[in-house]
Scaffold this motif. Structure first.
Motif, short mmCIF file in Angstrom:
data_model
loop_
_atom_site.label_atom_id
_atom_site.label_comp_id
_atom_site.label_asym_id
_atom_site.label_seq_id
_atom_site.Cartn_x
_atom_site.Cartn_y
_atom_site.Cartn_z
N ASP A 40 0.83 -1.21 0.00
CA ASP A 40 0.00 0.00 0.00
C ASP A 40 0.87 1.26 0.00
O ASP A 40 0.55 2.24 -0.68
CB ASP A 40 -0.92 0.00 1.23
N MET A 41 1.95 1.21 0.78
CA MET A 41 2.84 2.36 0.83
C MET A 41 3.56 2.59 -0.51
O MET A 41 3.80 3.72 -0.91
CB MET A 41 3.87 2.19 1.95
N VAL A 42 3.90 1.48 -1.17
CA VAL A 42 4.50 1.60 -2.51
C VAL A 42 3.51 2.26 -3.47
O VAL A 42 3.87 3.18 -4.23
CB VAL A 42 4.93 0.21 -3.04
N ASP A 43 2.25 1.81 -3.43
CA ASP A 43 1.22 2.42 -4.29
C ASP A 43 1.04 3.90 -3.94
O ASP A 43 0.87 4.74 -4.82
CB ASP A 43 -0.10 1.67 -4.12
N ILE A 158 8.88 20.45 -7.30
CA ILE A 158 8.32 19.17 -7.73
C ILE A 158 9.43 18.12 -7.86
O ILE A 158 9.24 16.95 -7.48
CB ILE A 158 7.57 19.35 -9.07
N ASP A 159 10.59 18.53 -8.36
CA ASP A 159 11.72 17.60 -8.46
C ASP A 159 12.13 17.09 -7.08
O ASP A 159 12.45 15.91 -6.90
CB ASP A 159 12.91 18.27 -9.15
N ARG A 160 12.15 17.98 -6.08
CA ARG A 160 12.51 17.57 -4.73
C ARG A 160 11.46 16.64 -4.13
O ARG A 160 11.78 15.68 -3.42
CB ARG A 160 12.69 18.81 -3.84
N ILE A 161 10.20 16.94 -4.40
CA ILE A 161 9.12 16.06 -3.92
C ILE A 161 9.28 14.67 -4.51
O ILE A 161 9.22 13.65 -3.79
CB ILE A 161 7.74 16.65 -4.28
N LYS A 162 9.52 14.63 -5.82
CA LYS A 162 9.66 13.33 -6.49
C LYS A 162 10.93 12.61 -6.05
O LYS A 162 10.95 11.38 -5.94
CB LYS A 162 9.63 13.51 -8.01
N GLU A 163 12.00 13.37 -5.80
CA GLU A 163 13.25 12.75 -5.34
C GLU A 163 13.06 12.07 -3.98
O GLU A 163 13.51 10.94 -3.78
CB GLU A 163 14.34 13.82 -5.26
N THR A 164 12.40 12.77 -3.06
CA THR A 164 12.12 12.19 -1.73
C THR A 164 11.23 10.96 -1.85
O THR A 164 11.48 9.93 -1.22
CB THR A 164 11.44 13.23 -0.82
N GLU A 165 10.20 11.05 -2.68
CA GLU A 165 9.29 9.92 -2.84
C GLU A 165 9.98 8.75 -3.54
O GLU A 165 9.68 7.59 -3.23
CB GLU A 165 8.05 10.35 -3.62
N SER A 166 10.89 9.04 -4.45
CA SER A 166 11.63 7.96 -5.11
C SER A 166 12.50 7.21 -4.12
O SER A 166 12.62 5.97 -4.17
CB SER A 166 12.50 8.53 -6.24
N HIS A 167 13.12 7.96 -3.20
CA HIS A 167 13.92 7.33 -2.15
C HIS A 167 13.04 6.45 -1.26
O HIS A 167 13.39 5.31 -0.93
CB HIS A 167 14.63 8.39 -1.31
N THR A 171 13.00 2.25 -0.67
CA THR A 171 13.00 1.64 0.66
C THR A 171 11.79 0.74 0.85
O THR A 171 11.90 -0.38 1.37
CB THR A 171 13.00 2.75 1.74
N ARG A 172 10.65 1.22 0.42
CA ARG A 172 9.41 0.45 0.61
C ARG A 172 9.37 -0.78 -0.29
O ARG A 172 8.83 -1.82 0.09
CB ARG A 172 8.20 1.36 0.35
N LYS A 173 9.95 -0.69 -1.47
CA LYS A 173 10.05 -1.87 -2.34
C LYS A 173 10.95 -2.92 -1.70
O LYS A 173 10.66 -4.12 -1.77
CB LYS A 173 10.58 -1.47 -3.72
N ALA A 174 12.04 -2.44 -1.07
CA ALA A 174 12.95 -3.38 -0.39
C ALA A 174 12.24 -4.04 0.79
O ALA A 174 12.38 -5.25 1.02
CB ALA A 174 14.19 -2.64 0.10
#
Length: 266
Positions: A40-43, A158-167, A171-174
């Motif tokens: 759910d967190m990944v989604d 927006i780039d910073r928001i996406k960068e944080t969410e990508s990180h 983590t959540r995928k791992a």
């Protein structure tokens, strides 16, 4: 050292199996719940990234429509601008709800919200100025450059928001992969243990039954031998008893006729 009966040993084996079933069930349930939570967190993270990207694209579309109208004075370009406005407002509201649990992202979205509405006001002013004053005055006053720095800030946030969410996404995928692997290991390991216990119990029960059959067979052979010995003893006792009785009849002073009669009668 305590010794358990066959029934107690079998009962203990099944009790251990039941406990293992419960243990594996509980651990599997926890891992599956964790897996669902991580999924759910990944989604959720992917939705934040998608919404941010969509907002950025809508801002570009709105600006493109505005610039097309300013350049040509053709209102057909304003359809793209007008179409983008509801989506921009909707994406901003969605972002506020999606990142409400992350203070850093909340601060960024608040800043983004401010810059977006400043940029929308600049676009509206440019559209109004094109209709009222004309292109030449707008170019002379560099009005089309007013929103450049503001738009750069929007892209940066927006780039910073996406960068944080990508990180967070990585983590959540791992975590999702770890939870999935853990659940699989527990299920496979538990199945192997169950199978081992069942095989051990089967071998033990089978061996116990075979031993009981062997003991029963030995008892039957012993009983037959005992009956044979008893029959022989009875025969010997009969002979000994008969001989003793015959000796008694032969004792004392007897005539030949009396002795013969007593022997024959006995």
């Amino acid at each position: 050292m305590l010794k358990f009966s066959f029934r107690q040993q079998v009962f203990a084996g099944f009790a251990v199996s039941v406990l293992l079933v419960l243990l594996v069930g509980i651990l599997s349930y926890k891992n599956i719940n964790q897996l669902e939570s991580d999924s759910d967190m990944v989604d959720h993270t992917q939705k934040v990234i998608k919404t941010s990207s969509n907002l950025q694209q809508l801002m570009i579309d709105a600006e493109t429509g505005m610039r097309g109208f300013v350049a040509t004075n053709d209102k057909i370009f304003l359809s793209r601008y007008s179409f983008s406005l509801p989506g921009i407002n909707g994406d901003l509201q969605d972002l506020k709800g999606l990142i409400a649990d992350n203070p850093i992202q909340v601060s960024r979205v608040d800043s983004l919200n401010k810059y977006v509405y400043i940029q929308l006001n600049i676009m509206k002013d440019n559209i109004d100025a094109r209709s009222a004053q004309g292109l030449d005055i707008m170019v002379a006053n560099h009005m089309l450059l007013n929103g450049k720095q503001n738009m750069d800030q929007i892209r940066l946030i927006i780039d910073r928001i996406k960068e944080t969410e990508s990180h967070l996404l990585n983590t959540r995928k791992a975590n999702t992969k770890a939870a999935s692997t853990g659940a699989l290991d527990i299920i496979v390991g538990g199945s192997i243990v169950f199978l081992a216990i069942i095989i051990i119990l089967f071998i033990y029960i089978q061996g116990t039954f075979e031993q009981q059959k062997k003991i029963e067979k030995e008892i039957k052979v012993a009983n037959i031998e005992l009956e044979r010995v008893l029959d022989e003893n009875q025969e010997k006792n009969w002979l000994l008893t008969g001989t003793a009785s015959l000796n008694e009849k032969m004792q004392g002073q007897q005539s030949e006729m009396e002795l013969a009669n007593n022997i024959l009668t006995e």
